[in-house]
Design an enzyme around this catalytic site. Sequence first.
Site, PDB file in Angstrom:
ATOM      1  CD1 TRP A 101      -2.144  -2.163   1.933  1.00 38.52           C
ATOM      2  CD2 TRP A 101      -2.957  -1.304   0.035  1.00 38.52           C
ATOM      3  NE1 TRP A 101      -3.157  -2.984   1.492  1.00 38.52           N
ATOM      4  CE2 TRP A 101      -3.671  -2.483   0.325  1.00 38.52           C
ATOM      5  CE3 TRP A 101      -3.292  -0.596  -1.127  1.00 38.52           C
ATOM      6  CZ2 TRP A 101      -4.705  -2.968  -0.485  1.00 38.52           C
ATOM      7  CZ3 TRP A 101      -4.322  -1.078  -1.934  1.00 38.52           C
ATOM      8  CH2 TRP A 101      -5.009  -2.242  -1.612  1.00 38.52           C
ATOM      9  CG  ASP A 169      -3.164   3.912   4.124  1.00 37.29           C
ATOM     10  OD1 ASP A 169      -4.251   3.751   4.706  1.00 37.29           O
ATOM     11  OD2 ASP A 169      -2.824   3.252   3.116  1.00 37.29           O
ATOM     12  CE  LYS A 193      -8.461  -3.248   3.859  1.00 35.12           C
ATOM     13  NZ  LYS A 193      -7.722  -2.367   2.971  1.00 35.12           N
TER      14      LYS A 193
END
Length: 360
Positions: A101, A169, A193
């Site tokens: 990511w 993030d 999530k």
Amino acid sequence: MSRVFNFGAGPATIPLEVLEEAQKHLVDYHGEGMSIMEASHRSKMYDDVHNEALSLMRELYEIPADYDILLLQGGASTQFAMVPMNLSLGGKAEYADTGSWSSKAIKEAKIQGIDFETIASSKESSHNHIPADINFSDDADYAYITSNNTIYGTQYQTFPSTKAPLVVDASSDIFSYPVDWSKVDLMFAGAQKNAGPSGVTIVIIKKELLTRAKDNVPSMLRYSTHADADSLYNTPPTFGIYILSLIMKWIKGKGGIEALQKLNEEKAAILYDAIDNSDGFYVGHATKDSRSLMNVSFNIKDKDADLEAKLIKLATESGMIGLKGHRSIGGLRASIYNAMSKEGIQALVELMNKFAKENR
Ligand SMILES: *Cc1c(COP(=O)(O)O)cnc(C)c1O
């Protein structure tokens, strides 16, 4: 009704109480004669939901008054581009690359054509740790980290202290521990999530950063557009925000984020203990000092793919799904977000112990 234990990485398990509450009001929202999904985003009915989601987030996550909370769309992946678009001042941006990511975020900085540097990376050791002593330059336009690496199962134990604005993030660990906001200037997360269904992206941004964007940044991709309009510039993902508000109430009912952190520590310890006490049958991917409380990635000894597949199949048959590891490292991954119960983890560990005994 039988519900599985869903260990999938995302979209991920949502508390049953939240689903049942939404179900109860799905067709007729508190006597309004229609669903919240059908309500105008300019109506009082929706406005109450919107404001409750925002105010509970601020209260529970202890977000200071000089930060705005934005509810956007486009997923965390759109933030990879919005961050450089909105925060670059023409100087250098610095990134820590701790997994796929982060790498994707770096790729978007490159596409934006900004000056950037990857100042720390765990790539050489297949991202099995968070590099120690990451030192961002004081004069960087911003410093960028991924707090929890969903695929590799690593997590920052503390955030680096930076003079430059720190961008985090937190897609896979938002709301799972209290945040020291004195260290963070912008945090973002896709909701799917730890905070609800896909389709909502949460951005928590220090107000002083809102004025940085250049004139040619499109309205929809400017943080200030959404901050000025209280995240109602255009139609927000209303149903997702409704579920987010229910999740916030659920967190409050659990005693808040600090209480959840304690629970998350206990939950993760059950699983890591099982790995550590397996006499090498199970091998964790992350080094111990970088272990994630949210995603536990591990292999069976010698990366035995046949045994790993057998265990995943057995788990599925026992109502435990989503355990297949990401293709980049194989093995298994148990995602144990806020909404995963201790019972789910205990059931998994019981199966793992039995399996180890029988297949050693
Ligand atoms: C899942 C994930 C993303 C991508 O989220 P999307 O909402 O699908 O764009 C980004 N970063 C992290 C850390 C993630 O876990």
